[in-house]
Design an enzyme around this catalytic site. Structure first.
Site, PDB file in Angstrom:
ATOM      1  N   GLY A 141       0.761  -1.243   0.000  1.00 12.23           N
ATOM      2  CA  GLY A 141       0.000   0.000   0.000  1.00 12.23           C
ATOM      3  C   GLY A 141       0.789   1.289   0.000  1.00 12.23           C
ATOM      4  O   GLY A 141       1.024   1.894   1.050  1.00 12.23           O
ATOM      5  N   SER A 142       1.190   1.745  -1.168  1.00 11.46           N
ATOM      6  CA  SER A 142       1.878   3.016  -1.351  1.00 11.46           C
ATOM      7  C   SER A 142       1.443   3.615  -2.682  1.00 11.46           C
ATOM      8  O   SER A 142       1.117   2.879  -3.629  1.00 11.46           O
ATOM      9  CB  SER A 142       3.397   2.817  -1.344  1.00 11.46           C
ATOM     10  OG  SER A 142       4.061   3.951  -1.862  1.00 11.46           O
ATOM     11  N   LYS A 173      -4.504  -5.590  -0.491  1.00  9.92           N
ATOM     12  CA  LYS A 173      -5.774  -4.860  -0.559  1.00  9.92           C
ATOM     13  C   LYS A 173      -5.542  -3.357  -0.642  1.00  9.92           C
ATOM     14  O   LYS A 173      -6.230  -2.656  -1.395  1.00  9.92           O
ATOM     15  CB  LYS A 173      -6.633  -5.198   0.666  1.00  9.92           C
ATOM     16  CG  LYS A 173      -7.218  -6.601   0.659  1.00  9.92           C
ATOM     17  CD  LYS A 173      -8.149  -6.810   1.837  1.00  9.92           C
ATOM     18  CE  LYS A 173      -8.724  -8.219   1.824  1.00  9.92           C
ATOM     19  NZ  LYS A 173      -9.561  -8.479   0.642  1.00  9.92           N
ATOM     20  N   SER A 174      -4.582  -2.849   0.123  1.00  6.98           N
ATOM     21  CA  SER A 174      -4.309  -1.410   0.089  1.00  6.98           C
ATOM     22  C   SER A 174      -3.757  -0.984  -1.265  1.00  6.98           C
ATOM     23  O   SER A 174      -4.150   0.049  -1.813  1.00  6.98           O
ATOM     24  CB  SER A 174      -3.323  -1.043   1.203  1.00  6.98           C
ATOM     25  OG  SER A 174      -3.875  -1.290   2.475  1.00  6.98           O
ATOM     26  N   HIS A 222       0.297 -19.642  -1.597  1.00 11.47           N
ATOM     27  CA  HIS A 222       1.559 -18.966  -1.282  1.00 11.47           C
ATOM     28  C   HIS A 222       2.756 -19.913  -1.392  1.00 11.47           C
ATOM     29  O   HIS A 222       3.862 -19.480  -1.728  1.00 11.47           O
ATOM     30  CB  HIS A 222       1.505 -18.276   0.093  1.00 11.47           C
ATOM     31  CG  HIS A 222       1.476 -19.177   1.268  1.00 11.47           C
ATOM     32  ND1 HIS A 222       0.291 -19.664   1.792  1.00 11.47           N
ATOM     33  CD2 HIS A 222       2.470 -19.680   2.049  1.00 11.47           C
ATOM     34  CE1 HIS A 222       0.571 -20.414   2.848  1.00 11.47           C
ATOM     35  NE2 HIS A 222       1.877 -20.441   3.027  1.00 11.47           N
ATOM     36  N   ALA A 264       5.802   1.138   4.326  1.00 12.23           N
ATOM     37  CA  ALA A 264       6.319   1.121   5.702  1.00 12.23           C
ATOM     38  C   ALA A 264       5.651   0.018   6.511  1.00 12.23           C
ATOM     39  O   ALA A 264       6.317  -0.687   7.288  1.00 12.23           O
ATOM     40  CB  ALA A 264       6.089   2.483   6.357  1.00 12.23           C
ATOM     41  N   ALA A 292       4.117  12.634  -3.435  1.00 12.15           N
ATOM     42  CA  ALA A 292       2.714  12.831  -3.777  1.00 12.15           C
ATOM     43  C   ALA A 292       1.940  13.544  -2.672  1.00 12.15           C
ATOM     44  O   ALA A 292       0.956  14.227  -2.924  1.00 12.15           O
ATOM     45  CB  ALA A 292       2.056  11.484  -4.087  1.00 12.15           C
ATOM     46  N   CYS A 293       2.398  13.392  -1.424  1.00 17.32           N
ATOM     47  CA  CYS A 293       1.728  14.010  -0.284  1.00 17.32           C
ATOM     48  C   CYS A 293       2.030  15.498  -0.169  1.00 17.32           C
ATOM     49  O   CYS A 293       1.429  16.205   0.649  1.00 17.32           O
ATOM     50  CB  CYS A 293       2.124  13.309   1.003  1.00 17.32           C
ATOM     51  SG  CYS A 293       3.892  13.407   1.357  1.00 17.32           S
TER      52      CYS A 293
END
Length: 234
Positions: free
Chosen positions: A27-28, A55-56, A102, A119, A207-208
């Site tokens: 998630g990034s 999912k993120s 997996h 992170a 991006a932030c």
């Protein structure tokens, strides 16, 4: 190309004479660069790619723009032979004898690229957690090179490309986690038995809105490093 909901068995692909790459994203915002990496590496006829996405990370690839295609659109990318989400792991009640996703992905892969490594996923990875498909693949990785020795001629490698806000990258816990990845598990450690290669982030406007270190290494640089490793650099 296989649909991710169909049972996947590594055995049927072990002698296809291709380099098997798991390309993963956590998630990034840098997940939006995953399609570029897939297209570049998939352009080599001897490369087979299977994408694993958390999912993120999936929220960044929902067809918002040409830069952020949907996962369904990514399925049409040459060289991409499967896309897997968390729900594909235990989509139906497991029956003895059926493949476990997996583990099959671990057996299949010659290398794993996590780009971006968020992170949160980095923290979980260094603690040995396995609460999603990607982390389960990492936790089941053949770190000694002996479990899958009969089907692979060398220890499989994991490339990780961290990506996070500058303050997160500068946080003291990040330094400890990077030390684990580079000094304890890294390919350049003194014991020469490492299995992780950290592609450190770069400094840029994020991006932030912040400016500083923490941005994922340029996707083209990631591709060049991987191409050199697998021997397809032109």
């Amino acid at each position: 190309m296989e649909h991710s909901l169909e049972p996947f068995s590594a055995q049927t692909h072990l002698h296809d004479q291709k380099t098997h790459i798991i390309l993963a994203a956590s998630g990034s915002v840098a997940t939006i660069k995953l399609p570029n990496i897939a297209r570049a590496l998939g352009g080599h006829s001897n490369v087979s790619i299977r994408i694993v996405i958390t999912k993120s990370a999936e929220r960044f690839l929902e067809g918002q723009s040409p830069e952020q295609p949907s996962l369904e659109a990514l399925r049409a990318t040459p060289g991409v032979d499967g896309i897997y989400r968390d729900e594909d792991e235990w989509g139906s009640p497991w029956v003895r004898g059926e493949p476990i996703l997996h583990i099959e992905l671990r057996k299949w892969a010659h290398l794993l690229i996590v780009a971006p490594l968020s992170a949160n996923t980095m923290a979980k990875m260094t603690m040995g957690m396995a609460d999603n498909l990607l982390l389960s693949v990492i936790r089941a990785w053949d770190t000694t090179g002996t479990v899958d020795a009969k089907i692979k001629n060398k220890r499989p490698l994991i490339f990780v490309a961290p990506a996070m806000n500058t303050a997160m990258w500068n946080h003291p816990i990040t330094a400890k986690q990077i030390e684990v990845l580079e000094e304890e598990w890294g390919v350049n450690n003194s014991s020469k038995d490492g299995w992780i290669s950290v592609l450190r982030p770069m400094e840029k406007s994020l991006a932030c809105g912040d400016t500083g270190n923490g941005a994922m290494l340029d996707w083209e640089a990631i591709v060049r490093i991987v191409e050199q490793y697998i021997g397809v650099l032109t």
